[in-house]
Write a protein that holds these residues in place. Structure first.
Motif, mmCIF file in Angstrom:
data_model
loop_
_atom_site.group_PDB
_atom_site.id
_atom_site.type_symbol
_atom_site.label_atom_id
_atom_site.label_comp_id
_atom_site.label_asym_id
_atom_site.label_seq_id
_atom_site.Cartn_x
_atom_site.Cartn_y
_atom_site.Cartn_z
ATOM 1 N N ILE A 69 1.056 -0.937 -0.270
ATOM 2 C CA ILE A 69 0.453 -0.163 -0.160
ATOM 3 C C ILE A 69 0.843 1.113 -0.535
ATOM 4 C CG2 ILE A 69 -1.996 1.449 1.049
ATOM 5 C CD1 ILE A 69 -3.207 -1.121 0.215
ATOM 6 N N GLY A 70 1.632 1.955 -1.291
ATOM 7 C CA GLY A 70 2.291 2.873 -0.809
ATOM 8 C C GLY A 70 3.969 1.626 -0.247
ATOM 9 N N GLU A 71 3.947 3.227 0.322
ATOM 10 C CA GLU A 71 5.254 2.906 0.757
ATOM 11 C C GLU A 71 5.073 1.221 2.265
ATOM 12 O OE1 GLU A 71 8.389 5.814 1.617
ATOM 13 O OE2 GLU A 71 7.868 7.046 -0.313
ATOM 14 N N ARG A 72 4.017 1.171 2.163
ATOM 15 C CA ARG A 72 2.687 0.195 3.537
ATOM 16 C C ARG A 72 2.709 -1.020 2.598
ATOM 17 N NH1 ARG A 72 4.318 3.231 7.713
ATOM 18 N NH2 ARG A 72 3.624 5.383 7.312
ATOM 19 N N LYS A 73 2.890 -1.718 4.113
ATOM 20 C CA LYS A 73 2.923 -3.558 3.615
ATOM 21 C C LYS A 73 0.931 -3.683 4.045
ATOM 22 C CE LYS A 73 6.461 -5.911 2.503
ATOM 23 N NZ LYS A 73 6.870 -7.346 3.081
ATOM 24 N N LEU A 74 0.130 -4.277 3.670
ATOM 25 C CA LEU A 74 -0.822 -4.953 4.199
ATOM 26 C C LEU A 74 -1.069 -6.112 4.616
ATOM 27 C CD1 LEU A 74 -4.582 -3.114 3.476
ATOM 28 C CD2 LEU A 74 -4.096 -5.760 4.049
ATOM 29 N N PHE A 75 -1.025 -6.267 6.018
ATOM 30 C CA PHE A 75 -1.279 -8.147 6.020
ATOM 31 C C PHE A 75 -2.825 -8.281 5.986
ATOM 32 C CE2 PHE A 75 -1.166 -10.960 10.148
ATOM 33 C CZ PHE A 75 -1.056 -12.198 8.887
ATOM 34 N N PHE A 76 -3.997 -9.226 5.471
ATOM 35 C CA PHE A 76 -4.413 -9.898 6.220
ATOM 36 C C PHE A 76 -4.602 -10.852 6.864
ATOM 37 C CE2 PHE A 76 -5.461 -8.726 1.868
ATOM 38 C CZ PHE A 76 -6.522 -10.170 1.294
ATOM 39 N N THR A 77 -6.194 -11.566 6.988
ATOM 40 C CA THR A 77 -5.578 -12.883 7.057
ATOM 41 C C THR A 77 -7.334 -13.118 7.620
ATOM 42 O OG1 THR A 77 -4.803 -15.316 8.158
ATOM 43 C CG2 THR A 77 -5.037 -13.435 9.231
ATOM 44 N N HIS A 78 -8.131 -14.382 7.877
ATOM 45 C CA HIS A 78 -9.305 -14.451 8.993
ATOM 46 C C HIS A 78 -9.714 -13.673 10.602
ATOM 47 C CE1 HIS A 78 -12.917 -15.309 9.346
ATOM 48 N NE2 HIS A 78 -13.272 -15.977 10.180
ATOM 49 N N GLY A 79 -7.954 -14.688 11.052
ATOM 50 C CA GLY A 79 -8.039 -14.522 12.010
ATOM 51 C C GLY A 79 -7.933 -15.650 12.928
ATOM 52 N N HIS A 80 -9.140 -16.616 13.052
ATOM 53 C CA HIS A 80 -8.714 -18.266 13.196
ATOM 54 C C HIS A 80 -7.431 -18.650 13.642
ATOM 55 C CE1 HIS A 80 -9.341 -19.408 9.701
ATOM 56 N NE2 HIS A 80 -8.959 -20.638 9.959
ATOM 57 N N LEU A 81 -6.312 -18.242 12.671
ATOM 58 C CA LEU A 81 -5.100 -19.200 12.743
ATOM 59 C C LEU A 81 -5.213 -18.984 13.862
ATOM 60 C CD1 LEU A 81 -4.476 -20.421 9.338
ATOM 61 C CD2 LEU A 81 -5.634 -21.329 10.783
ATOM 62 N N TYR A 82 -4.900 -17.464 14.107
ATOM 63 C CA TYR A 82 -3.974 -16.747 14.858
ATOM 64 C C TYR A 82 -3.905 -16.105 16.719
ATOM 65 C CZ TYR A 82 -1.307 -15.778 11.450
ATOM 66 O OH TYR A 82 -0.496 -16.184 9.918
ATOM 67 N N GLY A 83 -6.038 -17.578 16.896
ATOM 68 C CA GLY A 83 -6.601 -17.004 17.807
ATOM 69 C C GLY A 83 -6.611 -15.551 18.331
ATOM 70 N N ILE A 84 -7.635 -14.682 17.306
ATOM 71 C CA ILE A 84 -7.448 -13.115 17.923
ATOM 72 C C ILE A 84 -8.406 -13.239 18.556
ATOM 73 C CG2 ILE A 84 -6.652 -12.523 15.775
ATOM 74 C CD1 ILE A 84 -10.389 -12.126 16.621
ATOM 75 N N LYS A 85 -9.655 -13.706 18.521
ATOM 76 C CA LYS A 85 -10.374 -13.872 20.189
ATOM 77 C C LYS A 85 -9.989 -14.024 21.433
ATOM 78 C CE LYS A 85 -14.317 -15.906 17.689
ATOM 79 N NZ LYS A 85 -15.843 -16.896 17.393
ATOM 80 N N GLN A 86 -9.018 -14.479 21.544
ATOM 81 C CA GLN A 86 -8.176 -14.577 23.226
ATOM 82 C C GLN A 86 -7.441 -13.196 22.842
ATOM 83 O OE1 GLN A 86 -7.956 -17.098 21.426
ATOM 84 N NE2 GLN A 86 -10.514 -17.866 22.359
ATOM 85 N N SER A 87 -6.123 -12.935 21.880
ATOM 86 C CA SER A 87 -5.158 -12.347 21.787
ATOM 87 C C SER A 87 -4.853 -12.151 20.455
ATOM 88 C CB SER A 87 -4.081 -12.485 22.909
ATOM 89 O OG SER A 87 -2.853 -11.523 23.100
ATOM 90 N N LEU A 88 -4.642 -9.950 20.927
ATOM 91 C CA LEU A 88 -4.296 -9.856 19.066
ATOM 92 C C LEU A 88 -2.860 -10.087 19.024
ATOM 93 C CD1 LEU A 88 -6.331 -6.740 18.531
ATOM 94 C CD2 LEU A 88 -7.075 -9.104 18.166
ATOM 95 N N LEU A 89 -1.989 -10.979 19.977
ATOM 96 C CA LEU A 89 -0.565 -10.631 19.787
ATOM 97 C C LEU A 89 0.256 -11.427 18.377
ATOM 98 C CD1 LEU A 89 0.158 -10.068 24.065
ATOM 99 C CD2 LEU A 89 0.766 -8.878 21.698
ATOM 100 N N ASN A 90 -0.554 -12.809 18.540
ATOM 101 C CA ASN A 90 -0.104 -13.707 17.340
ATOM 102 C C ASN A 90 0.551 -13.192 15.985
ATOM 103 O OD1 ASN A 90 0.247 -15.614 19.312
ATOM 104 N ND2 ASN A 90 -1.784 -16.727 19.368
ATOM 105 N N VAL A 91 -1.396 -12.149 15.587
ATOM 106 C CA VAL A 91 -1.554 -11.548 14.694
ATOM 107 C C VAL A 91 -0.637 -10.929 14.468
ATOM 108 C CG1 VAL A 91 -3.460 -10.200 14.874
ATOM 109 C CG2 VAL A 91 -3.207 -10.790 12.592
ATOM 110 N N TYR A 92 0.116 -9.788 15.667
ATOM 111 C CA TYR A 92 0.679 -8.715 15.229
ATOM 112 C C TYR A 92 2.307 -9.146 15.271
ATOM 113 C CZ TYR A 92 3.950 -5.229 17.097
ATOM 114 O OH TYR A 92 4.427 -3.853 17.588
#
Length: 170
Positions: A69-92
């Motif tokens: 995204i210009g000079e940035r990078k956008l990463f997207f995923t669904h979130g279930h593989l990273y346990g986003i319901k418990q914590s955002l640290l894994n996806v971070y």
């Protein structure tokens, strides 16, 4: 640069097409953060880059996608593989591994965005089954150099101003 972000449409077709059409002149990129429950070749997904959610059993979607995204990078995923319901640290941490500045995900159906140690995390909510809020939501990210703005909308296209987030990226 503007990015239209949807997630968790769970079989909806017309709504995906309507949202894409509504923003076709102002969005540079459309992404779907999974749980479309549609085949990748379905016309409703034609304008979206789409990842696989835990309810996507048709076709082959990728688990994650990274786009510049210009000079940035956008990463997207669904979130279930990273346990986003418990914590955002894994996806971070995964974004850190990928060198991504912006992280988009779904799965929890809870709309929101936050700046976390220099990375912008965005969950557009769900356009079918919202949680915490009544509104069925999607988001638009506007980014210009270090300035980012995330605006949320309901499926009728009405802005939900209380969710708007303006932030400055490093």
């Amino acid at each position: 640069m503007k990015v239209l972000i949807v997630s968790d449409s769970h079989g909806l077709e017309n709504e995906l097409e309507t949202i894409a059409k509504r923003h076709e002149k102002d969005a540079d990129l459309n992404i779907h953060c999974g749980d479309s429950e549609l085949d990748p070749s379905h016309p409703a997904l034609a304008s979206y880059l789409t990842v696989k959610g835990n309810c996507d059993f048709y076709g082959e979607f990728k688990d994650e996608i990274v786009v510049p995204i210009g000079e940035r990078k956008l990463f997207f995923t669904h979130g279930h593989l990273y346990g986003i319901k418990q914590s955002l640290l894994n996806v971070y941490y995964r974004a850190e591994e990928l060198g991504a500045d912006i992280i988009c995900f779904g799965h929890s159906h809870i709309a929101g965005s936050e700046l976390m140690d220099g990375k912008l995390l965005i969950n557009p909510g769900s356009i079918r089954l919202p949680r915490v809020r009544r509104e069925k939501t999607y988001a638009i990210l506007s980014i210009d150099n270090h300035n980012a703005e995330v605006r949320f909308y309901d499926t009728d296209g009405q802005e939900i101003e209380s969710l708007t987030n303006h932030c400055r990226l490093p």
